[in-house]
Design an enzyme around this catalytic site. Structure first.
Site, PDB file in Angstrom:
ATOM      1  N   TYR A 193       0.803  -1.220   0.000  1.00  0.00           N
ATOM      2  CA  TYR A 193       0.000   0.000   0.000  1.00  0.00           C
ATOM      3  C   TYR A 193       0.838   1.273   0.000  1.00  0.00           C
ATOM      4  O   TYR A 193       0.292   2.367   0.084  1.00  0.00           O
ATOM      5  CB  TYR A 193      -0.946   0.011   1.203  1.00  0.00           C
ATOM      6  CG  TYR A 193      -2.053  -0.995   1.058  1.00  0.00           C
ATOM      7  CD1 TYR A 193      -1.752  -2.349   0.930  1.00  0.00           C
ATOM      8  CD2 TYR A 193      -3.384  -0.623   1.019  1.00  0.00           C
ATOM      9  CE1 TYR A 193      -2.754  -3.287   0.781  1.00  0.00           C
ATOM     10  CE2 TYR A 193      -4.386  -1.560   0.876  1.00  0.00           C
ATOM     11  CZ  TYR A 193      -4.066  -2.888   0.756  1.00  0.00           C
ATOM     12  OH  TYR A 193      -5.058  -3.816   0.611  1.00  0.00           O
ATOM     13  N   LYS A 242       3.204 -14.705   4.941  1.00  0.00           N
ATOM     14  CA  LYS A 242       3.530 -15.666   3.874  1.00  0.00           C
ATOM     15  C   LYS A 242       5.059 -15.709   3.790  1.00  0.00           C
ATOM     16  O   LYS A 242       5.647 -15.464   2.734  1.00  0.00           O
ATOM     17  CB  LYS A 242       2.883 -15.175   2.569  1.00  0.00           C
ATOM     18  CG  LYS A 242       2.987 -16.103   1.401  1.00  0.00           C
ATOM     19  CD  LYS A 242       1.985 -17.235   1.427  1.00  0.00           C
ATOM     20  CE  LYS A 242       2.204 -18.180   0.270  1.00  0.00           C
ATOM     21  NZ  LYS A 242       1.397 -19.398   0.361  1.00  0.00           N
ATOM     22  N   ASP A 289      -2.341 -18.354   3.932  1.00  0.00           N
ATOM     23  CA  ASP A 289      -3.359 -19.046   3.128  1.00  0.00           C
ATOM     24  C   ASP A 289      -4.166 -20.027   3.969  1.00  0.00           C
ATOM     25  O   ASP A 289      -5.394 -19.972   4.013  1.00  0.00           O
ATOM     26  CB  ASP A 289      -2.741 -19.724   1.887  1.00  0.00           C
ATOM     27  CG  ASP A 289      -1.398 -20.380   2.163  1.00  0.00           C
ATOM     28  OD1 ASP A 289      -1.135 -20.711   3.338  1.00  0.00           O
ATOM     29  OD2 ASP A 289      -0.622 -20.575   1.215  1.00  0.00           O
ATOM     30  N   ASP A 341      -6.341  -6.216   5.186  1.00  0.00           N
ATOM     31  CA  ASP A 341      -7.419  -5.547   4.465  1.00  0.00           C
ATOM     32  C   ASP A 341      -8.458  -6.583   4.024  1.00  0.00           C
ATOM     33  O   ASP A 341      -9.664  -6.438   4.255  1.00  0.00           O
ATOM     34  CB  ASP A 341      -6.816  -4.832   3.238  1.00  0.00           C
ATOM     35  CG  ASP A 341      -7.801  -3.921   2.549  1.00  0.00           C
ATOM     36  OD1 ASP A 341      -8.937  -3.802   3.037  1.00  0.00           O
ATOM     37  OD2 ASP A 341      -7.446  -3.324   1.522  1.00  0.00           O
TER      38      ASP A 341
END
Ligand code: NAD
Length: 478
Positions: free
Chosen positions: A125, A172, A205, A229
């Protein structure tokens, strides 16, 4: 008396803000309201940020901002006011409690009660994007140690203050070893300072799958911006309705409180919107400014109203709900319940809850940083990596030479696979011929050679070790 900035926003914004303010004032909130104009009117008057300088002055002076949703006009280069506000005011922490209200609001997850703490300023972002070749664009993912330390500490302090038992981290880092790796590393470091709170890490995930399936397994979840988000919307939705959730955006100086939904323009002016999301934001604001008794009184009255089956159209269900009401009538019902507690839903108690007082970030001593190579990114429309290697070897200097070429991160030279699909965007890694350092002068030589041989270099990325540890990714397959 605390002065707060209020923006009534667009669409359903003014209606839900009026309802929210009526409730909190009736409950005894000791606030003075400073109203500003932001959003659609300001955008359409030609201000692409949606906010005037004078309004910023008010927000910065009062430091506490209650904001209704606003409409960002489509196209025309209008910037999202939310993103701008978070960044300008350094609101690094986005806190979103997601709680189901079973059996009064229909949900598949009757015992869900978790809080998502999302990093709010960094990650993808930062908005730094470039097209580099005909076929490839890139977005920079920036993660900083201060950013990680601040958000992770916030999550643990929040858990401590609200008597929560566990903080979970989602990243991740099996793929993004540097960026997500740093977030996870800082999480492990800070978790040690809170031995009374359980901690765990999930790869995002499978963590997301578990969250959607078994949300009761989680308590507080802290995550980098993008995952936060997405998953904070998933979490709010599976409680039964996004219309019931509020969020707090907290910085070292200022804080902004809001509903998580948008301005629902089609619903505007019909007295049908649910003011609960914004009211939840306002309750968080009251605990933030130390008016915890008022916050508690409102929250319990709101829970009682939901429990009484007095529901706005969005959550009204024949059989469960008792009375369908409009925005104004819902506010009146909450006010009538002030001083009462729910009997089936768990009443809240906000003793000792106030703004968290986190230590300022302390910069660590600098590590020993050595330049050990350079990645030179090249725009080349060919398809045979061995052919490209011959061209790129013309850039070799006496002591720094081509060691590897990758395409989208996969090693294609030396000894690539002919099956690997290649784009026109190539990373050519230069390393010293013998163990040793590379100088900036070597890089200038490589670039000068590229200029002489008309090779289209799109960027370079220096390779460093910090205290002897290599801090750059290897080629996949290297
Ligand atoms: P939205 O959240 O406004 O609406 C999505 C759906 O939820 C609609 O069906 C709407 O009727 C319903 N809904 C939302 N809030 C409700 C409430 N309080 N009570 C009852 N029903 C409610 O999302 P959208 O339609 O994608 O966006 C509309 C506008 O809002 C856009 O201009 C967008 O940019 C803006 N937006 C603003 C914010 C913000 O200011 N924080 C956040 C998201 C979207």
């Amino acid at each position: 008396m605390t002065k707060i900035t209020v923006a009534k926003g667009d669409g359903i914004g003014p209606e839900i803000m009026d309802a929210t303010l009526e409730i909190i004032l009736a409950a005894g909130a000791d606030i003075e309201i400073d109203e500003i104009e932001v959003g659609e009117k300001v955008y359409l008057a030609g201000n692409t940020a949606g906010i005037a300088k004078e309004a910023w002055d008010v927000i910065r002076r009062n430091k506490v901002f209650l904001k209704a949703p606003i409409t960002t006009p489509q196209g025309g280069g209008y910037k999202s006011l939310n993103v701008t506000t978070r960044k300008f005011l350094g609101l690094y922490s986005n806190v979103r409690p997601c709680m189901s209200l079973h059996p009064f609001v229909k949900t598949k997850h009757p015992i869900m009660d978790l809080v998502i703490v999302r990093e709010n300023e960094e990650d993808l972002y930062a908005g730094i994007e470039h097209q580099q070749t005909d076929e490839v664009v890139q977005c920079l993912k920036l993660i900083s140690r201060p950013g990680c330390e601040k958000i992770v500490r916030y999550a643990f302090e929040y858990a401590k203050q609200y008597g929560r038992k566990k903080v979970t981290c989602f990243t991740k880092d099996n793929i993004m070893k540097q960026t997500d790796g740093l977030f996870h590393k800082v999480f492990d470091e800070i978790a040690k300072e809170y031995p009374e709170i359980d901690n765990e890490h999930w790869i995002v995930d499978i963590g997301a799958a578990k969250l959607a399936d078994t949300p009761e397994a989680f308590d507080v979840i802290v995550m980098p911006n993008l995952y936060g988000d997405i998953l904070s919307d998933v979490a709010a939705q599976i409680t039964g309705s996004v219309g019931l959730a509020g969020s707090a955006n907290i910085g070292e100086e200022c804080a902004m409180f809001e509903a998580i939904h948008g301005s629902a323009p089609k619903r505007a002016g019909q007295n049908s919107a649910n003011p609960s999301g914004l009211l939840q934001g306002a309750v968080m604001m009251l605990t933030h400014i130390g008016q915890t008794d008022v916050a508690e009184k409102i929250q319990n009255a709101w829970l009682k109203t939901i429990e009484d089956g007095i529901h706005t159209n969005d959550i009204f269900k024949e059989g469960t709900s008792k009375q369908k009401v409009g925005t104004k009538e819902f506010a009146k019902a909450v006010i009538a319940n002030l001083g009462q507690k729910p009997s089936l839903l768990k009443p809240v108690s906000y003793d000792n809850s106030t703004a968290l007082n986190l230590p300022k970030y302390k910069r660590k001593p600098a590590a020993k940083k050595e330049l050990v190579g350079v990645d030179v990114f090249v725009h080349w429309p060919g398809s045979n990596p061995d052919e490209l290697a011959k061209i790129i070897q013309q850039l070799d200097t006496d002591n720094v030479t081509l060691s590897m070429i990758t395409n989208r991160g996969i090693k294609v030279y030396p000894e690539g696979f002919k099956e690997t699909f290649c784009t026109d965007h190539w990373r050519c890694r230069f390393k010293p011929t013998e163990n040793g350092v590379v100088t900036k002068k070597n890089i200038i030589e490589i670039l000068t050679n590229a200029h002489v041989h008309t090779i289209d270099i799109i960027k370079t990325e220096n390779l460093y070790t910090f205290d002897g540890v290599a801090t750059y990714s290897l080629g996949q397959g290297q």
